[in-house]
Design an enzyme around this catalytic site. Structure first.
Site, PDB file in Angstrom:
ATOM      1  N   ASP A 163      40.042  41.249  10.583  1.00 23.45           N
ATOM      2  CA  ASP A 163      40.007  41.925   9.283  1.00 23.45           C
ATOM      3  C   ASP A 163      41.382  41.953   8.632  1.00 23.45           C
ATOM      4  O   ASP A 163      41.497  42.018   7.406  1.00 23.45           O
ATOM      5  CB  ASP A 163      39.495  43.359   9.448  1.00 23.45           C
ATOM      6  CG  ASP A 163      38.005  43.410   9.777  1.00 23.45           C
ATOM      7  OD1 ASP A 163      37.318  42.408   9.516  1.00 23.45           O
ATOM      8  OD2 ASP A 163      37.549  44.447  10.297  1.00 23.45           O
ATOM      9  N   GLU A 164      42.424  41.913   9.450  1.00 25.65           N
ATOM     10  CA  GLU A 164      43.786  41.974   8.940  1.00 25.65           C
ATOM     11  C   GLU A 164      44.487  40.608   9.021  1.00 25.65           C
ATOM     12  O   GLU A 164      45.713  40.519   9.010  1.00 25.65           O
ATOM     13  CB  GLU A 164      44.569  43.032   9.715  1.00 25.65           C
ATOM     14  CG  GLU A 164      43.974  44.419   9.528  1.00 25.65           C
ATOM     15  CD  GLU A 164      44.659  45.474  10.383  1.00 25.65           C
ATOM     16  OE1 GLU A 164      45.688  45.149  11.025  1.00 25.65           O
ATOM     17  OE2 GLU A 164      44.170  46.612  10.422  1.00 25.65           O
ATOM     18  N   CYS A 165      43.697  39.551   9.113  1.00 22.80           N
ATOM     19  CA  CYS A 165      44.183  38.166   9.050  1.00 22.80           C
ATOM     20  C   CYS A 165      44.998  37.725  10.259  1.00 22.80           C
ATOM     21  O   CYS A 165      45.674  36.704  10.210  1.00 22.80           O
ATOM     22  CB  CYS A 165      45.003  37.928   7.789  1.00 22.80           C
ATOM     23  SG  CYS A 165      44.072  38.199   6.271  1.00 22.80           S
TER      24      CYS A 165
END
Length: 430
Positions: free
Chosen positions: A362-364
């Site tokens: 979700d945070e790459c």
């Protein structure tokens, strides 16, 4: 500036004859001209909403807009957005994406048949068939072997080193003429511990061994970083052996000479050394190119080769919350323990990491899922295959390495322990 109204998913076009079109919502702000341009442009792999909101990706955004216009004019199915153009992928002849029976797709998304492939040769043939580019040393080594044995260049190493040229060399030797359909070449000579990054070029003829040498490339759209060898019948560890085929064969030949002083092998290695130096190929085991990659390594893997993913401004990778020893102990308990409670505890620990990976995605920080998935694969137990399939195809997709996601899917679902030596056997291995 007046604020533009956001359309709902089923808003109609002003054209009264148009059908309902499902619009893909984006997280882009209303005024896009004030955002700085992302330095990666359309090639940016980051898909987090905050990044898309803060930076412009004009080429990609224009592509999405054009796709939507095309869909409206053709009354097509819903359009989905993408942060960057996907790399070439394979298409299957049936509904199962994991089937080894395939036709190959080129970079312009046009399907190429076996008959069309057979009209190609050399570099064009390999790039179409494997969906990746090959370095010059492959073609130069093929030329070198052809000069020694015009009729059977693949046999040059047989009597000298008990090795055989396979994989791409078979394709250069017109192996497709014996095929009935386009084979899934990425399953050809794929050994048990071969991750998608590895491609076999040379194998031993010793039936009691699974020693093989091949290219290793971190991404399918890059040239190989080096060559490496492994004996799958012994362990999951790979050893770097130069950054070109001449070096790999030379180093292996020198190791054989230490225990067996063959005059013909010595003469062969002298000729190989002369040819390689003339073509400016290094025969060193570790070269500046290999050292340059070492500086980019995000983490070590069980295969001893390390992993490289894009990492900028602390985004792209975060470490798995396990040391190597802790990882092995947890996998040992889960895969080998006869105690149900111990096995369950280990499973809970594995699931905790998978949950952490979901947050990382979700945070790459896509590298965490790739690291954990590859180490699960390299651990070597079939009990971990379902978790591997939940992790690796997604990790490769997020990293825009879609071809590797297809390779790992095919490798596991078609029978990972089944070594495929004949191109025509690939279809039967389902």
């Amino acid at each position: 500036m007046a604020e533009r109204k956001r359309l709902s998913e089923t808003d109609k076009s002003p054209n009264k004859n148009s059908k309902k079109i499902k619009l893909t919502q984006t997280t882009l702000p209303i005024v896009t001209s004030t955002r700085p341009l992302c330095k990666y442009g359309a090639k940016c792999y980051r898909k987090h909403p905050d990044h898309l909101r803060n930076y412009r990706h004009p080429s990609t955004e224009q592509k999405i807009e054009d796709d939507n216009l095309t869909s409206e004019s053709n009354d097509s199915s819903p359009v989905s957005s993408s942060s960057s153009p996907p790399p070439p992928t394979t298409t299957t002849t049936n509904s199962s994406s994991s089937s080894p029976r395939k036709q190959m797709t080129t970079s312009n998304n046009s399907t190429i048949s076996l008959m069309e492939l057979m009209e190609l040769n050399g570099e064009k043939l390999l790039s179409h068939l494997y969906q990746m580019e090959f370095p010059s040393d492959l073609y130069e080594f093929w030329k070198f072997c052809s000069n020694i044995n015009t009729n059977k260049p693949r046999d040059v190493l047989k009597n000298l080193l008990n090795l055989e040229l396979v994989g791409p060399f078979e394709i250069l030797d017109d192996a497709l003429k014996q095929c009935k359909t386009v084979p899934n070449v990425h399953l050809h000579y794929r050994y048990y511990y071969d991750t998608p990054e590895f491609m076999t070029l040379i194998r031993t003829l010793d039936k009691s061994s699974q020693f093989h040498i091949g290219y290793y490339r971190d991404s399918p759209d890059e040239l190989p970083s080096f060559l490496t060898s492994n004996n799958a019948s012994e362990n999951n560890r790979f050893k770097i052996c130069g950054d070109n085929i001449f070096a790999a064969v030379y180093l292996y030949g020198r190791s054989i000479l230490k225990s067996n002083t063959k005059n013909d092998l010595q003469n062969f290695l002298t000729d190989l050394e002369t040819y390689a130096k003339k073509q400016k190929y290094s025969l060193d085991e570790i070269t500046p190119k290999i050292n340059a990659r070492k500086k980019k390594i995000n983490c070590t893997l069980l295969n001893c080769l390390g992993m490289v993913v894009p990492f900028e401004n602390d985004i792209g990778y975060r470490p798995v919350p396990f040391t190597k020893d802790q990882f092995k102990k947890v996998c040992d308990k889960f895969c080998n323990s006869t105690s149900e409670s111990i096995s369950q505890t280990a499973e809970d620990e594995l699931q905790h990491v998978i949950t952490c990976i979901q947050f990382a995605n979700d945070e790459c920080d896509y590298g965490e899922g790739l690291e954990f998935g590859l180490n699960l694969f390299l651990y070597g137990s079939s009990k971990l295959h379902s978790r591997i399939m939940n992790l690796l195809p997604l990790a490769y997709k997020l990293l825009q390495r879609n071809l590797y996601g297809q390779i790992i899917t095919d490798h596991i679902t078609s029978g990972r322990s089944n070594l495929i030596e004949d191109l025509n056997q690939i279809e039967k291995n389902k």
